[in-house]
Design an enzyme around this catalytic site. Structure first.
Site, PDB file in Angstrom:
ATOM      1  N   GLY A   1       7.892   4.920   7.252  1.00 41.87           N
ATOM      2  CA  GLY A   1       7.063   6.090   7.534  1.00 41.87           C
ATOM      3  C   GLY A   1       7.502   6.754   8.820  1.00 41.87           C
ATOM      4  N   SER A   2       6.566   7.415   9.457  1.00 39.85           N
ATOM      5  CA  SER A   2       6.923   8.200  10.641  1.00 39.85           C
ATOM      6  C   SER A   2       7.043   7.315  11.887  1.00 39.85           C
ATOM      7  CB  SER A   2       5.848   9.260  10.876  1.00 39.85           C
ATOM      8  OG  SER A   2       4.614   8.621  11.160  1.00 39.85           O
TER       9      SER A   2
ATOM     10  N   GLY B   1       4.851   4.142  12.991  1.00 35.40           N
ATOM     11  CA  GLY B   1       5.630   2.906  13.201  1.00 35.40           C
ATOM     12  C   GLY B   1       5.296   2.256  14.538  1.00 35.40           C
TER      13      GLY B   1
ATOM     14  N   GLU C   1       5.698   7.883  14.748  1.00 33.17           N
ATOM     15  CA  GLU C   1       4.377   7.780  15.369  1.00 33.17           C
ATOM     16  C   GLU C   1       3.577   6.611  14.777  1.00 33.17           C
ATOM     17  OE1 GLU C   1       2.204  11.321  14.582  1.00 33.17           O
ATOM     18  OE2 GLU C   1       0.564  10.776  15.914  1.00 33.17           O
TER      19      GLU C   1
ATOM     20  N   LYS D   1       0.847  -1.201   0.000  1.00 34.09           N
ATOM     21  CA  LYS D   1       0.000   0.000   0.000  1.00 34.09           C
ATOM     22  C   LYS D   1       0.877   1.244   0.000  1.00 34.09           C
ATOM     23  CE  LYS D   1      -1.451   2.628   3.366  1.00 34.09           C
ATOM     24  NZ  LYS D   1      -1.646   3.970   2.801  1.00 34.09           N
TER      25      LYS D   1
ATOM     26  N   CYS E   1      14.165  10.911   4.671  1.00 30.73           N
ATOM     27  CA  CYS E   1      14.244  10.507   6.084  1.00 30.73           C
ATOM     28  C   CYS E   1      15.629  10.746   6.653  1.00 30.73           C
ATOM     29  CB  CYS E   1      13.864   9.037   6.211  1.00 30.73           C
ATOM     30  SG  CYS E   1      14.829   7.975   5.133  1.00 30.73           S
TER      31      CYS E   1
ATOM     32  N   GLU F   1      11.239   1.278   9.141  1.00 30.83           N
ATOM     33  CA  GLU F   1      12.181   2.329   8.707  1.00 30.83           C
ATOM     34  C   GLU F   1      11.502   3.659   9.010  1.00 30.83           C
ATOM     35  OE1 GLU F   1      15.125   2.018   7.844  1.00 30.83           O
ATOM     36  OE2 GLU F   1      15.385   0.020   7.015  1.00 30.83           O
TER      37      GLU F   1
ATOM     38  N   GLU G   1      11.846  16.349  13.699  1.00 32.56           N
ATOM     39  CA  GLU G   1      12.159  16.048  12.297  1.00 32.56           C
ATOM     40  C   GLU G   1      11.340  16.982  11.406  1.00 32.56           C
ATOM     41  OE1 GLU G   1      11.877  12.053   9.503  1.00 32.56           O
ATOM     42  OE2 GLU G   1      10.302  12.495  10.927  1.00 32.56           O
TER      43      GLU G   1
ATOM     44  N   GLN H   1       2.263  18.644   5.527  1.00 36.53           N
ATOM     45  CA  GLN H   1       3.711  18.777   5.663  1.00 36.53           C
ATOM     46  C   GLN H   1       4.148  20.221   5.431  1.00 36.53           C
ATOM     47  OE1 GLN H   1       5.433  16.550   6.950  1.00 36.53           O
ATOM     48  NE2 GLN H   1       7.394  17.578   6.751  1.00 36.53           N
TER      49      GLN H   1
END
Ligand code: NAD
Length: 481
Positions: free
Chosen positions: A218-219, A223, A221, A167, A274, A240, A371, A321
Site C-alpha cells: 500500500g502507500s 506502511g 503513509e 484483508k 506502484c 511494499e 506519486e 484517487q
C-alpha cells in the site's frame, strides 16, 4: 452480482454489517461486502493459529494444494474477471490476465525448492541451516491489483508453512472474497482466512497479538503506521510501498520507439501501478519528438468502461484517487506546465480522467515530486545526464526506474546508478514470480517473489548436531563465549 462473504475457518461467518462497493466506471454501488468485526477477526486469527499446527507439518500437501489452487483460479478466470473489472475498473482482458497471473504465482511457488544448507558435516558435528514457518501472517492489500498482489503473499506464505488472515482494500474486496470461497475445498479450514472491512480493520490486524508477520502492500503513509503497530511485539514485516519511478531517455534513443514503450510503462492499469513510470527525463534534443509521440499515444487510446470489449484504459479506481490526480494536474498547470493532451476529468459518470501528457515542467512541482498513481505523465527536459540521474535519485522513493537507449550496455550502466529496487533497461514493468521485487528507501522493506520473497515468510534456524560421544564439543564459539 452474487453475494460476497468472508471465509473464516473454512466457513461463512454470520454477517453483522456490510459496506457498499462502487463500480468506478459508473460511480454507483453495485455490491456489498461484509464488515468484519473485532470478534470475527479474533476468530480468524484463532482459526489460522489452530490450522497452522498441522499445515506446517506436510510440505508435500502444501505443494499439491498450491497446484490445485492454480487449477481453481485458471478454471474460474471467466467468472472472476468481470467481478474484478466491476470493482477495480480495469479492462476485462487485463482482469483475466490478473487472475491467471495469480494462478501462475501459485504454480511457481508450488515447485520452488529451497533445500536446507549443510554448513558443516565432519567428525565433530553436522550443522544444517533450515527455514521454519513463522506462524500466522496478516496480509493487507491495495486496490490496484487486488488479486495478484494477494497471491504474491498467499502463495509463498502457504508454501513456507504459515497460515493467513488477509484483508483486501475496501475499494476492491470482492474478487478476493470470492476466491477464498472458491478455495474452501482446496485448503483445510483456517489456512486462508479472508476478511473485509475498512482501514481500521487493517490497523486491528497489524496490532493483533496472534500475527507473527505482516505482509503489507500500500502507500508509504500507511506502511509507516503498520511498522509502528508491528513494533511492540516485534512482528516480522514486509512492506511494499509507493514509488515515483523515473524513466531516463538517453540521447541515442529512437524517440518514436521509446515513446511507445514508455507510454505502456506509464499508463498500464491507467497509471495505477506502484512501479509504473511516473516521470520521464528526456534530453533537450529529443524532447519535442518524445513528447509529441507520447501525446499521440495518449490521444489514440480508447478510454472507457472496462466491461466494454474495445476499452484499453478504464476509470481511476476511486473518488479520492480521482480527485488527487485532478488536483496534481491542475497544480502542475498552475505552475506553468502545459497539458499537451488531456488535463481534465472526462464528461459523464464514473471516475474517468483524460490520459494526460505534461510538458514544460520540472522537479519541484508536486506531480513530479510525488506519486500520482493515475493517467498523467510529466515529461522533464534535461541537458546533462549526470544531473538527470541526480534528479531521478533525489527523492525518498526508490521502487523502480528505467533507462532507454540504443546502446544497451551504456543504458545498463546508467540504470545501475538508479537508487531503486528494480532498474530496467529498454523496458519497464517486466515482472515475474522468480524476480525479487521491493523498494529502496521509503518504497519498502524487504522483497516479494523468488526464493528471496519466500524466505521473508520464514525464520532461519540452525540445527547443530554434535557427533562427539559426550556432547561436549562446543566448537570455536564455545571457547570464546
Ligand atoms: P493504502 O495504504 O491506502 O491502503 C492499502 C491497504 O492498507 C488497504 O487494504 C487499506 O484498507 C489498509 N490500511 C489503511 N490504513 C491502515 C492502517 N492504519 N493499518 C493497516 N492497514 C491499513 O494504499 P492504497 O491507496 O490502497 O494503494 C495505493 C498505494 O499502494 C500506492 O501508494 C501504491 O504505490 C502502493 N502500491 C505499492 C505496491 C508495491 O508492491 N510496492 C503495489 C501496489 C500498490
Amino acid at each position: 452480482m452474487s453475494e460476497f462473504v468472508m471465509t473464516i475457518d473454512g466457513a461463512t461467518p454470520a454477517p453483522e454489517a456490510v459496506f457498499e462497493v462502487l463500480n468506478p466506471a459508473t460511480g454507483e454501488v453495485f455490491a456489498e461486502a461484509p464488515e468484519c468485526t473485532t470478534r470475527q477477526l479474533d476468530a480468524a486469527f484463532d482459526a489460522a493459529t489452530k490450522a497452522q499446527r498441522a499445515w506446517k507439518l506436510d510440505e508435500g500437501a502444501r505443494r499439491s494444494a498450491l497446484k490445485k489452487m492454480a487449477d481453481v483460479l485458471f478454471a474460474a478466470t471467466a467468472e472472476l474477471a468481470p467481478i474484478l473489472t466491476a470493482e477495480q475498473g480495469k479492462p476485462l482482458a487485463d482482469a483475466s490476465v490478473e487472475v491467471m497471473a495469480s494462478a501462475i504465482w501459485c504454480q511457481y511457488f508450488a515447485d520452488l525448492e529451497t533445500p536446507p544448507q549443510v554448513i558443516q558435516d565432519d567428525g565433530e558435528a553436522r550443522v544444517d541451516v533450515v527455514r521454519r514457518p513463522m506462524g500466522v501472517v496478516a496480509a493487507i492489500t491495495p486496490w490496484n491489483f487486488p488479486l495478484t498482489l494477494a497471491f504474491w503473499k498467499i502463495a509463498p506464505a502457504l508454501l513456507a508453512g504459515n497460515t493467513l488472515v488477509l484483508k483486501p482494500s475496501p475499494f476492491t474486496p470482492l474478487t478476493t472474497l470470492k476466491v477464498a470461497e472458491m478455495l474452501r475445498d482446496t485448503l483445510p479450514p483456517g489456512v486462508l482466512n479472508v476478511t473485509s472491512g475498512g482501514d481500521e480493520l487493517g490497523a486491528w490486524m497489524s496490532e493483533h497479538p496472534q500475527a507473527r508477520k505482516i505482509s503489507f502492500t500500500g502507500s508509504i503513509e500507511t506502511g509507516k503506521k503498520v511498522a509502528v503497530s508491528a513494533a511492540p511485539d516485534l512482528k516480522r514485516l514486509t512492506l511494499e510501498l509507493g514509488g515515483n519511478d523515473p524513466a531516463i531517455v538517453l540521447d541515442d534513443a529512437d524517440p518514436a520507439l521509446v515513446a511507445r514503450a514508455i507510454f505502456a510503462g506509464a499508463f498500464n492499469n491507467n497509471g495505477q501501478v506502484c512501479s509504473a513510470i511516473k516521470r520521464v527525463y528526456v534530453p533537450e534534443r529529443l524532447y519535442d519528438d518524445v513528447v509529441e509521440a507520447l501525446a499521440a499515444s495518449a490521444t489514440d487510446i480508447k478510454v472507457g468502461d472496462g466491461a466494454e470489449p474495445d476499452t484499453k484504459l478504464g476509470p481511476i479506481n476511486n473518488r479520492p484517487q480521482y480527485e488527487r490526480v485532478s488536483e496534481l494536474v491542475s497544480d502542475a498547470v498552475a505552475h506553468g506546465a502545459k497539458a499537451v493532451t488531456g488535463g481534465h476529468p472526462m464528461d459523464g459518470r464514473g471516475y474517468f480522467y483524460e490520459p494526460t501528457i505534461l510538458a514544460d515542467i520540472s522537479d519541484g512541482v508536486r506531480i513530479v515530486d510525488e506519486e500520482q498513481v493515475g493517467p498523467a505523465l510529466p515529461d522533464i527536459p534535461y541537458r546533462d545526464l549526470d544531473d538527470a540521474v541526480e534528479r531521478a535519485n533525489s527523492t525518498h522513493f526508490g521502487l523502480s526506474g528505467s533507462v532507454w537507449g540504443t546502446d544497451a550496455d551504456r543504458a545498463a550502466e546508467i540504470a545501475g546508478r538508479l537508487e531503486c529496487g528494480t532498474a530496467w533497461v529498454n523496458t519497464h514493468l517486466a515482472l515475474g514470480p522468480q524476480q525479487p521485487f521491493g523498494g529502496f528507501k521509503w518504497s519498502g522493506l524487504g522483497v516479494e517473489n523468488g526464493p528471496w520473497g519466500l524466505s521473508e515468510f520464514t525464520e532461519l534456524q540452525v540445527v547443530h548436531r554434535s557427533k562427539s560421544a559426550d556432547g561436549l564439543n562446543l566448537g570455536t564459539a564455545g571457547l570464546v563465549s
